[in-house]
Motif scaffolding. Sequence first.
Motif, PDB file in Angstrom:
ATOM      1  N   LEU A  97       0.840  -1.197   0.000  1.00 48.30           N
ATOM      2  CA  LEU A  97       0.000   0.000   0.000  1.00 48.30           C
ATOM      3  C   LEU A  97       0.879   1.253   0.000  1.00 48.30           C
ATOM      4  CD1 LEU A  97      -3.039  -0.033  -0.087  1.00 48.30           C
ATOM      5  CD2 LEU A  97      -3.097   0.344   2.366  1.00 48.30           C
ATOM      6  N   PHE A 146       1.408   3.950  -2.897  1.00 49.15           N
ATOM      7  CA  PHE A 146       1.125   5.340  -2.562  1.00 49.15           C
ATOM      8  C   PHE A 146       2.266   6.235  -3.041  1.00 49.15           C
ATOM      9  CE2 PHE A 146       0.957   8.960   0.417  1.00 49.15           C
ATOM     10  CZ  PHE A 146      -0.352   9.354   0.221  1.00 49.15           C
ATOM     11  N   MET A 182       2.268   9.067  -6.119  1.00 53.90           N
ATOM     12  CA  MET A 182       2.641  10.479  -6.027  1.00 53.90           C
ATOM     13  C   MET A 182       3.125  11.019  -7.371  1.00 53.90           C
ATOM     14  SD  MET A 182       4.504  10.842  -2.394  1.00 53.90           S
ATOM     15  CE  MET A 182       3.558  10.787  -0.886  1.00 53.90           C
ATOM     16  N   SER A 216      -5.651   5.385  -3.595  1.00 53.83           N
ATOM     17  CA  SER A 216      -5.387   4.804  -2.274  1.00 53.83           C
ATOM     18  C   SER A 216      -6.619   4.088  -1.743  1.00 53.83           C
ATOM     19  CB  SER A 216      -4.978   5.889  -1.277  1.00 53.83           C
ATOM     20  OG  SER A 216      -3.820   6.518  -1.739  1.00 53.83           O
ATOM     21  N   LEU A 239      -4.097   1.625   8.536  1.00 50.15           N
ATOM     22  CA  LEU A 239      -3.485   1.823   7.222  1.00 50.15           C
ATOM     23  C   LEU A 239      -3.693   3.259   6.747  1.00 50.15           C
ATOM     24  CD1 LEU A 239      -4.597  -1.561   5.573  1.00 50.15           C
ATOM     25  CD2 LEU A 239      -2.289  -0.952   6.324  1.00 50.15           C
ATOM     26  N   ILE A 279      -1.278   5.613   8.482  1.00 49.80           N
ATOM     27  CA  ILE A 279       0.088   5.492   7.950  1.00 49.80           C
ATOM     28  C   ILE A 279       0.218   6.250   6.626  1.00 49.80           C
ATOM     29  CG2 ILE A 279       1.810   3.859   7.049  1.00 49.80           C
ATOM     30  CD1 ILE A 279       0.673   1.806   9.081  1.00 49.80           C
ATOM     31  N   LEU A 280      -0.741   6.037   5.719  1.00 45.79           N
ATOM     32  CA  LEU A 280      -0.682   6.750   4.438  1.00 45.79           C
ATOM     33  C   LEU A 280      -0.830   8.262   4.638  1.00 45.79           C
ATOM     34  CD1 LEU A 280      -2.509   4.613   1.734  1.00 45.79           C
ATOM     35  CD2 LEU A 280      -0.200   4.445   2.626  1.00 45.79           C
ATOM     36  N   ILE A 339       2.453   9.751   5.555  1.00 40.58           N
ATOM     37  CA  ILE A 339       3.324   9.891   4.390  1.00 40.58           C
ATOM     38  C   ILE A 339       2.862  11.068   3.527  1.00 40.58           C
ATOM     39  CG2 ILE A 339       4.299   8.741   2.354  1.00 40.58           C
ATOM     40  CD1 ILE A 339       3.667   6.058   3.620  1.00 40.58           C
ATOM     41  N   GLY A 340       1.534  11.166   3.309  1.00 44.24           N
ATOM     42  CA  GLY A 340       0.978  12.212   2.457  1.00 44.24           C
ATOM     43  C   GLY A 340       1.252  13.599   3.007  1.00 44.24           C
ATOM     44  N   LEU A 365      -7.317  11.069   3.318  1.00 41.31           N
ATOM     45  CA  LEU A 365      -6.711   9.749   3.172  1.00 41.31           C
ATOM     46  C   LEU A 365      -7.233   8.779   4.227  1.00 41.31           C
ATOM     47  CD1 LEU A 365      -3.035  10.461   2.134  1.00 41.31           C
ATOM     48  CD2 LEU A 365      -4.677   9.040   0.918  1.00 41.31           C
TER      49      LEU A 365
END
Lengths: 441, 441
Positions: free
Chosen positions: A273, A277, A281, B310, B350, B353-354, B357-358, B387
């Motif tokens: 995932l 992701f 980007m 996503s 999840l 976590i994304l 990062i985003g 997200l």
Amino acid sequence: MLRAVETLTAPTRLTAEELIEAWPALAQEEQLEGFRLLDPGQADDFFQSLPVHSQAGLLLELTPAEQRVWLRQLAPDDTADVLQEVETETRSELLALLDEPTRREVRALLAYAEDEAGGLMSPRFARVRPDMAVDEAISYLRIQARGRLETLYYAYVLDGDQRLLGVVSFRDLFAAAGARKVSDVMQRDVVSVPVDMYQEEVARVFAEEDLNAVPVVDAEGRMKGIVTVDDIVDVVEEEATEDFQKLGGQQALDAPYLETSLGTMIKKRVGWLAVLFLGGMLTTWAMAHFESEISRVVVLALFVPLIISSGGNSGSQASTLVIRAMALGEVRMRDWWRIARREFYLGLALGLILAAIGIARVVVWEELFHSYGERYLEIAATVGVSLVGVVLWGTLSGAMLPLVLKRFGLDPASASAPFVSTLVDVVGLVLYFSVARLLLP
Amino acid sequence: MLRAVETLTAPTRLTAEELIEAWPALAQEEQLEGFRLLDPGQADDFFQSLPVHSQAGLLLELTPAEQRVWLRQLAPDDTADVLQEVETETRSELLALLDEPTRREVRALLAYAEDEAGGLMSPRFARVRPDMAVDEAISYLRIQARGRLETLYYAYVLDGDQRLLGVVSFRDLFAAAGARKVSDVMQRDVVSVPVDMYQEEVARVFAEEDLNAVPVVDAEGRMKGIVTVDDIVDVVEEEATEDFQKLGGQQALDAPYLETSLGTMIKKRVGWLAVLFLGGMLTTWAMAHFESEISRVVVLALFVPLIISSGGNSGSQASTLVIRAMALGEVRMRDWWRIARREFYLGLALGLILAAIGIARVVVWEELFHSYGERYLEIAATVGVSLVGVVLWGTLSGAMLPLVLKRFGLDPASASAPFVSTLVDVVGLVLYFSVARLLLP
């Protein structure tokens, strides 16, 4: 009401079937209690039918006396599978509960990897000598059957060094005249597999040769055991499950869904995932290049999700078809050009169909709601042309990616729908906005 | 050079293996020529190992004399499978080539659906009577083995009306003292399946009971045949392939990938692709509602593909896991609440976590390239919050969709990655722009 009926029909004892149904939903103590409530006859069936990791889990909860009883119910290959599930220390304790000859068999099996022919095989096969008469061989097999045999489907003909000379099916042995020699009725052309053949390969041998059992031989040609077709059913299911899970864009789980802890589940899922992701980007970066186009013609942005998802969907179709065909051995690396050619025509045809729908949609909406202003024909053309390109690209890259992965020694099943979509998204965006720049200057 | 070596090692004859390798790539005349070039011994193996539709295709090309020879090599259940592949008229012609008893067996099998127990079974099973002595039963089986038997794994104990009384494995029969009665050594508790049980169900019975063969009985309890585990391997592969192809967002093919015509392929793929495309148009409609937000803050549009993919990716993970677990019988309808609860926590983890990062990505890009202007913190927050929501929604709807489909009598495997993505896209867009409207007023 329902409860009362159940109690009437099964007043005291639990049936094995009821317990199998309920098993995954039960807590550890409940599982143990349920197991001890079973009839002795039912408990045996039940224990045999549990998946390996549940057998191991249950065994660890039992007293050593119970462990001895249940462990001895298992065939040596199943015992080895169970022991491979537990810690090294517990393994020695459990091994000590077996009788000496079985312990020796199980130890030998533990030396092989679980997912190779050696780890699947049973050492208890029926053997005869080539110079025996058929009647003599049948009597000899009756003695062997009193001991321990995995199956009486084929009898293997071995020389003094345990080297495999031939095989005779029970049907042929039974049908032959009693005085003939085994060497005259046996088949000399025997399909066998090496101890270190990977289980997926073994399954393919079964499928291609339509066998019920296959002998396993070591590097010196000595026969070590047999793999039977019922083990292969499990292998086929296991491999399909792994491919399925990879296809969903994640690592394969090692245990059933409901028995996998949340922590393990996150670990198996977050990797891909996050990678997807980060890859995704690139779409942000690609779109940033066309920011001025978007701000001039905002309507263009509206079609972005539709365009890229069409590419992803057609790619997902192509990649699943090719991955499964590869797993079944229907297509191979050298077929790549035939696949590429087919998917080219398919991508073109599918792209044209979607483009026709897409153009119709823009024109109809303009007629009905005047959504897109006076340049609606250019917008329709941009959407149509991009759709053909994106679907063609999605189809081709979806079909080729599994082959490329295989070429580099990776698992083709990793070419999951999410992976293909992400790959197609970036190219799709660049294509769409480039077409727009051309047609809507 | 390579060519010369090949000619040296195989100067005149073609081996069965070489032909199997090459088969899908050959034109019809080449297949026929190759088949006729095989050694008689090899040709038999080769014909037996061909998939059913290839056997049928090859048969149609042969002369009636050859058809008679090859058709008679097949067991009656395999013959019935082949006949089910050809047109009704040709079927009668081919039936006429069989000997009378086999024709009667095949006719009886043709009455059952291909994908039910009756269509899978062989009528040639070993039978004994309950009042026979073990020695007598073994002699009787030796006579039966001279005729035609599918397998000598179990002998079935039938009364005068062909009703199933019990079963005795060959191992047990062999191991028993010769003077004991069959009724004393047989197992009375026999697992059997009805003639009209669907093949996927039959496969599950095999897996649960760990059987090598299962008797098939009609509505009156009379035994009609046996299904053996080697037939089940094919069923398991076939069912997994169907689920795979549906998971890729298309109809299941009925033949191997390279043997399916382009026309059929388009038909199988365009349906779902068009449905998903029409569904995907909802994204255009959803985005049109936020046209003014996009034209004010164009940067918002840049994150659209990343956000929706996503959601689609996490949904695809959850749906493949649940579909496969349902196919294996690991989860059932009544587990829905446990699944929903697990996937809720997983989606949250999840998503967080994304989101981390985003958010990091937006902040770092702003520091490095000043990409997003002074309101970059609001943009980061919008991306992060969306997200979490989108991944949570994707995970939950991906996990629940297969159960919902099943609830309405549809195939859970239709909850393909593309289907889930399209479903998630629309909600994801609305969520994203609603959050933007709130945080970037």
